[in-house]
Design a protein around this motif. Structure first.
Motif, PDB file in Angstrom:
ATOM      1  N   GLY A  68     -28.874  36.277  17.343  1.00 54.44           N
ATOM      2  CA  GLY A  68     -29.851  35.464  16.635  1.00 54.44           C
ATOM      3  C   GLY A  68     -30.650  34.595  17.583  1.00 54.44           C
ATOM      4  N   ILE A  69     -31.659  33.926  17.012  1.00 57.10           N
ATOM      5  CA  ILE A  69     -32.504  32.974  17.737  1.00 57.10           C
ATOM      6  C   ILE A  69     -32.323  31.606  17.084  1.00 57.10           C
ATOM      7  CG2 ILE A  69     -34.868  32.322  18.370  1.00 57.10           C
ATOM      8  CD1 ILE A  69     -35.645  35.302  18.001  1.00 57.10           C
ATOM      9  N   GLY A  70     -32.094  30.581  17.902  1.00 55.60           N
ATOM     10  CA  GLY A  70     -32.048  29.210  17.405  1.00 55.60           C
ATOM     11  C   GLY A  70     -33.160  28.415  18.052  1.00 55.60           C
ATOM     12  N   MET A  71     -33.681  27.420  17.333  1.00 54.30           N
ATOM     13  CA  MET A  71     -34.756  26.611  17.896  1.00 54.30           C
ATOM     14  C   MET A  71     -34.623  25.149  17.486  1.00 54.30           C
ATOM     15  SD  MET A  71     -38.888  27.234  17.823  1.00 54.30           S
ATOM     16  CE  MET A  71     -39.395  26.461  16.299  1.00 54.30           C
ATOM     17  N   GLY A  72     -34.900  24.262  18.430  1.00 50.01           N
ATOM     18  CA  GLY A  72     -35.018  22.839  18.153  1.00 50.01           C
ATOM     19  C   GLY A  72     -36.484  22.469  18.129  1.00 50.01           C
ATOM     20  N   GLN A  81     -35.293  26.658   4.191  1.00 53.19           N
ATOM     21  CA  GLN A  81     -36.530  27.438   4.206  1.00 53.19           C
ATOM     22  C   GLN A  81     -36.908  27.914   5.616  1.00 53.19           C
ATOM     23  OE1 GLN A  81     -38.232  28.328   1.424  1.00 53.19           O
ATOM     24  NE2 GLN A  81     -36.625  27.313   0.252  1.00 53.19           N
ATOM     25  N   GLY A  82     -36.343  27.255   6.642  1.00 54.10           N
ATOM     26  CA  GLY A  82     -36.727  27.587   8.009  1.00 54.10           C
ATOM     27  C   GLY A  82     -38.143  27.156   8.312  1.00 54.10           C
ATOM     28  N   PHE A 110     -33.105  34.090  12.531  1.00 53.27           N
ATOM     29  CA  PHE A 110     -33.670  32.875  13.132  1.00 53.27           C
ATOM     30  C   PHE A 110     -33.219  31.643  12.355  1.00 53.27           C
ATOM     31  CE2 PHE A 110     -36.964  29.613  13.255  1.00 53.27           C
ATOM     32  CZ  PHE A 110     -37.197  29.469  14.618  1.00 53.27           C
ATOM     33  N   VAL A 111     -32.898  30.581  13.089  1.00 59.34           N
ATOM     34  CA  VAL A 111     -32.525  29.309  12.458  1.00 59.34           C
ATOM     35  C   VAL A 111     -33.098  28.181  13.299  1.00 59.34           C
ATOM     36  CG1 VAL A 111     -30.291  29.209  13.668  1.00 59.34           C
ATOM     37  CG2 VAL A 111     -30.581  27.955  11.525  1.00 59.34           C
ATOM     38  N   GLY A 312     -28.124  24.093  22.968  1.00 66.83           N
ATOM     39  CA  GLY A 312     -27.837  23.684  21.589  1.00 66.83           C
ATOM     40  C   GLY A 312     -28.462  24.621  20.576  1.00 66.83           C
ATOM     41  N   ALA A 313     -29.687  25.074  20.864  1.00 62.10           N
ATOM     42  CA  ALA A 313     -30.362  26.002  19.954  1.00 62.10           C
ATOM     43  C   ALA A 313     -29.597  27.326  19.866  1.00 62.10           C
ATOM     44  CB  ALA A 313     -31.788  26.250  20.432  1.00 62.10           C
TER      45      ALA A 313
END
Length: 324
Positions: A68-72, A81-82, A110-111, A312-313
């Motif tokens: 997956g992909i994480g983003m801050g 809802q993302g 993605f989150v 962290g992401a």
């Protein structure tokens, strides 16, 4: 079978940082691009998609090799809802459906979450928090932000405002904050807050001091300069730093007395003052906490620096996938 990877993204107002990580938190590749906030920020998400596609081609990787992909991100985040709204330093005035765009373009789960929360996850997972289940993180930069992990869970609160450490009241009659109330930690412990405290205290200080002379002469003063002067035994600078650390120690004590985390981790630009800053905060923390908290909660300096956001992401993406 190849071990699947994670992508971590740290979205900032000037640069976007990216990392490809293992599920154990090892950063294998990292890169960054400039944040193009023109045209109401409409180029940001397409730029993110384009650079990820480019890097996967460069490393000869496919999208199905990723968990997956994480983003801050700055702004108010709707995790379900993302999406993001109110990230004004990105020129995003309306709600941005980020997950929808990235998942449809890349086909990778993605989150996203608030950038301070994500940095907290990074320091907790691979940094000073030692992957402990109870960690509070405070970042001292242009503002004061934070994130709280309690019993292994990142706290959000009913309005997404949990962990807003910068708005702990430390001086009820103090400076007005951008949030509308007075005496927030952010007004006295951010980079600009430290200078504000110096200017206020200089009005009544009558002794010899290079820092005081610089303020009186109208020279540019920064938080780094204040700490450097204090380390050089400037008596007025020492007074300013002591006042700032009083406020920080008080805020950390409130966190400690309420949550009793194993670690309160302090990061951000102001924390570059290092052990000189930490030990002064510790002194006031010890004064304002009760015995069990004083003996079990440690004040620590962050160790991941600029990598906290991407790490962290990535952990956000890992946890999100495990919960599904």
């Amino acid at each position: 079978m190849l071990e699947k990877k994670l992508i971590g993204i740290d979205l900032g107002g000037t640069t976007i940082k990216f990392g490809i990580l293992t599920p154990q938190g090892e950063v294998q590749q990292k890169w960054s691009i400039e944040t193009d906030i023109s045209e109401e920020g409409t180029k940001i998400v397409p730029d993110i998609i384009e650079t990820i596609k480019h890097r996967l081609e460069l490393y000869n990787m496919t999208t199905d090799e990723f968990i997956g992909i994480g983003m801050g991100t700055p702004g108010a985040v709707n995790i379900e809802q993302g999406s993001v709204i109110g990230a004004y330093n990105l020129n995003w005035k309306t709600e941005q459906p980020i997950r929808q765009q990235i998942e449809s373009a890349l086909g990778i789960p993605f989150v996203l979450d608030n950038d301070a929360n994500v940095a907290a996850l990074g320091e907790r997972w691979m940094g000073a928090g030692n992957n402990n289940p109870d960690v509070a993180f405070m970042t001292l930069g242009t503002g004061v932000g934070g994130g709280i992990i309690a019993e292994g869970n990142l706290l959000h609160g009913v309005a997404g405002a949990a962990g807003e450490i910068g708005h702990i009241t430390v001086d009820p009659t103090g400076f007005e904050c951008t949030c509308g109330k007075r005496g927030c930690l952010e007004t006295v412990a951010s980079a600009t807050g430290v200078v504000r405290v110096a200017r206020q205290l200089s009005e009544e200080y009558a002794g010899e001091s290079e820092l005081k002379s610089m303020i009186d002469d109208g020279q540019e003063v920064t938080s780094k300069l204040v700490f450097d002067q204090a380390k050089a035994d400037d008596p007025f600078a020492e007074m300013v730093v002591d006042k700032v650390c009083f406020y920080l120690g008080l805020a950390c004590a409130h966190i400690g007395n309420m949550l009793n985390p194993s670690d309160i981790v302090i990061g951000g630009g102001v924390s570059a003052a290092g052990e000189f800053l930490r030990e002064k905060i510790q002194r006031y923390f010890d004064e304002f906490t009760f015995k069990q908290v004083r003996e079990s909660t440690a004040i620590k300096l962050a160790v991941l620096g600029n990598d906290a956001g991407i790490i962290g992401a990535a952990s956000l993406a890992l946890t999100f996938n495990e919960e599904k």
